[in-house]
Design a protein around this motif. Structure first.
Motif, PDB file in Angstrom:
ATOM      1  N   PRO A 267       8.115   8.391   1.671  1.00 10.57           N
ATOM      2  CA  PRO A 267       7.090   7.376   1.972  1.00 10.57           C
ATOM      3  C   PRO A 267       5.714   7.958   2.263  1.00 10.57           C
ATOM      4  O   PRO A 267       4.705   7.376   1.843  1.00 10.57           O
ATOM      5  N   GLN A 268       5.663   9.121   2.945  1.00 10.80           N
ATOM      6  CA  GLN A 268       4.334   9.642   3.323  1.00 10.80           C
ATOM      7  C   GLN A 268       3.475   9.943   2.109  1.00 10.80           C
ATOM      8  O   GLN A 268       2.282   9.648   2.084  1.00 10.80           O
ATOM      9  N   ALA A 269       4.084  10.524   1.076  1.00  8.53           N
ATOM     10  CA  ALA A 269       3.316  10.895  -0.121  1.00  8.53           C
ATOM     11  C   ALA A 269       2.818   9.639  -0.837  1.00  8.53           C
ATOM     12  O   ALA A 269       1.644   9.558  -1.226  1.00  8.53           O
ATOM     13  N   LEU A 270       3.699   8.639  -0.980  1.00 12.40           N
ATOM     14  CA  LEU A 270       3.272   7.403  -1.660  1.00 12.40           C
ATOM     15  C   LEU A 270       2.207   6.672  -0.842  1.00 12.40           C
ATOM     16  O   LEU A 270       1.263   6.111  -1.395  1.00 12.40           O
ATOM     17  N   GLN A 271       2.369   6.687   0.472  1.00 17.83           N
ATOM     18  CA  GLN A 271       1.381   6.028   1.347  1.00 17.83           C
ATOM     19  C   GLN A 271       0.008   6.684   1.171  1.00 17.83           C
ATOM     20  O   GLN A 271      -1.007   5.985   1.044  1.00 17.83           O
ATOM     21  N   ALA A 272      -0.009   8.013   1.131  1.00 16.72           N
ATOM     22  CA  ALA A 272      -1.289   8.721   0.965  1.00 16.72           C
ATOM     23  C   ALA A 272      -1.912   8.365  -0.381  1.00 16.72           C
ATOM     24  O   ALA A 272      -3.130   8.154  -0.483  1.00 16.72           O
ATOM     25  N   GLN A 273      -1.101   8.271  -1.432  1.00 16.17           N
ATOM     26  CA  GLN A 273      -1.634   7.918  -2.764  1.00 16.17           C
ATOM     27  C   GLN A 273      -2.183   6.494  -2.768  1.00 16.17           C
ATOM     28  O   GLN A 273      -3.230   6.222  -3.350  1.00 16.17           O
ATOM     29  N   ALA A 274      -1.464   5.587  -2.118  1.00 17.43           N
ATOM     30  CA  ALA A 274      -1.912   4.187  -2.067  1.00 17.43           C
ATOM     31  C   ALA A 274      -3.225   4.078  -1.287  1.00 17.43           C
ATOM     32  O   ALA A 274      -4.149   3.367  -1.702  1.00 17.43           O
ATOM     33  N   GLU A 275      -3.308   4.800  -0.168  1.00 16.88           N
ATOM     34  CA  GLU A 275      -4.534   4.723   0.641  1.00 16.88           C
ATOM     35  C   GLU A 275      -5.705   5.369  -0.098  1.00 16.88           C
ATOM     36  O   GLU A 275      -6.831   4.871  -0.053  1.00 16.88           O
ATOM     37  N   HIS A 276      -5.429   6.447  -0.810  1.00 14.01           N
ATOM     38  CA  HIS A 276      -6.471   7.100  -1.609  1.00 14.01           C
ATOM     39  C   HIS A 276      -7.022   6.122  -2.656  1.00 14.01           C
ATOM     40  O   HIS A 276      -8.203   6.155  -2.993  1.00 14.01           O
TER      41      HIS A 276
END
Ligand SMILES: C[S@@+](CC[C@H](N)C(=O)[O-])C[C@H]1O[C@@H](n2cnc3c(N)ncnc32)[C@H](O)[C@@H]1O
Length: 206
Positions: A165-174
Motif C-alpha cells: 500500500p505505501q508504494a501505491l499511496q505515494a504514486q497516487a499522491e504524486h
C-alpha cells in the motif's frame, strides 16, 4: 506497457474470455462489487470508467446506479462477452489505457487489472488526469504476494506480484490524488487452498 507485453496480455485474455465468468476465481470475485460500492459514493448522473473491465464484473453492477459506464479493455474477446450481456449504458472501448482515454469521469474503478500494468506511476497519472475535480478512484488488486497467485506470470502478462500500500499511496499522491485509503476487501482461496488478500484502494481528486 511496451507493445509486445501488451500483446501478450491481450492474447492471454482473448483466449480466456469465453470461460472467464465460470472460473472459481470469478465466482469468488463476485463478492467484490457490493463491497466496493459501499465505499464509493455515486450519483445517477455519473459517468464511470472501469479500467480492465474484462467481462464486466464491476461494470454490470455499477451500470444500474449511474448514467454511463465506459468499459476499457485491451482484449476484444473479453469486451465481446460483456457486450453480449446487453447493458444499454455500458460502452465497451477496446484499447490500452496509455493510448488515451475517451472521456472524463466522476469515478474510475478497477478489479485485478493493476498488476498487469508495468508503470503504475503513469497509470495513477492517467487516472488523475481523466477524473473530474471531486472524482474518485476505487481500485481492487492483490496485496504483495510471492508470485504464486498466477504461477505462469510471464505468459499472463503479470508485472507485479501484488502491491504494498505505501508504494501505491505515494504514486497516487504524486499524481495529485488525496485521501488515499486501503482496506482489505476479500481473501481469495486459490492454489490448493492458499489465501490471498485483496485490497480496495480509494482516493479522491481535489
Ligand atoms: C484479470 S482481468 C480482470 C477483468 C475484470 N476486471 C474482472 O475482475 O473479472 C484484467 C483485465 O485488464 C485488461 N488490461 C490489462 N492491461 C490493460 C491496459 N494497459 N489497458 C487496458 N486493459 C488492460 C486485460 O485485457 C484483462 O481483461
Amino acid at each position: 506497457m511496451n507493445t509486445s507485453a501488451s500483446t501478450t496480455t491481450a492474447s492471454h485474455f482473448d483466449t480466456a474470455a469465453r470461460d472467464w465468468d465460470q472460473r472459481p476465481m470469478s465466482q469468488q470475485l463476485a463478492a467484490v462489487p457490493p463491497r466496493l460500492l459501499a465505499h464509493l459514493p455515486l450519483a445517477p448522473t455519473d459517468h464511470v470508467l472501469d479500467f480492465g473491465a474484462g467481462t464486466g464484473l464491476l461494470a454490470t453492477q455499477i451500470a444500474p446506479r449511474v448514467a454511463q459506464v465506459t468499459a476499457l479493455d485491451m482484449s476484444g474477446a473479453m469486451l465481446q462477452v460483456l457486450a453480449d450481456k446487453g447493458f444499454a449504458n455500458i460502452t465497451p472501448h477496446q484499447g490500452d489505457i496509455f493510448a488515451g482515454l475517451p472521456g472524463r469521469y466522476h469515478a474510475i474503478v478497477s478489479c485485478m487489472a493493476l498488476h498487469h500494468v508495468a508503470d503504475t506511476t503513469a497509470l495513477m497519472q492517467a487516472f488523475a488526469s481523466a477524473l473530474h475535480p471531486g472524482g474518485r478512484v476505487a481500485l481492487v488488486d492483490l496485496y504483495q504476494e510471492d508470485g504464486s497467485f498466477h504461477g505462469d506470470n510471464e505468459a499472463k502478462g503479470v508485472h507485479h506480484f501484488g502491491f504494498g500500500p505505501q508504494a501505491l499511496q505515494a504514486q497516487a499522491e504524486h499524481a495529485g490524488l488525496r485521501d488515499v485509503a486501503f482496506t482489505e476487501i476479500l481473501r481469495m482461496q486459490h492454489r490448493n487452498g492458499r489465501e490471498y488478500p485483496l485490497f480496495l484502494m480509494t482516493a479522491r481528486k481535489p
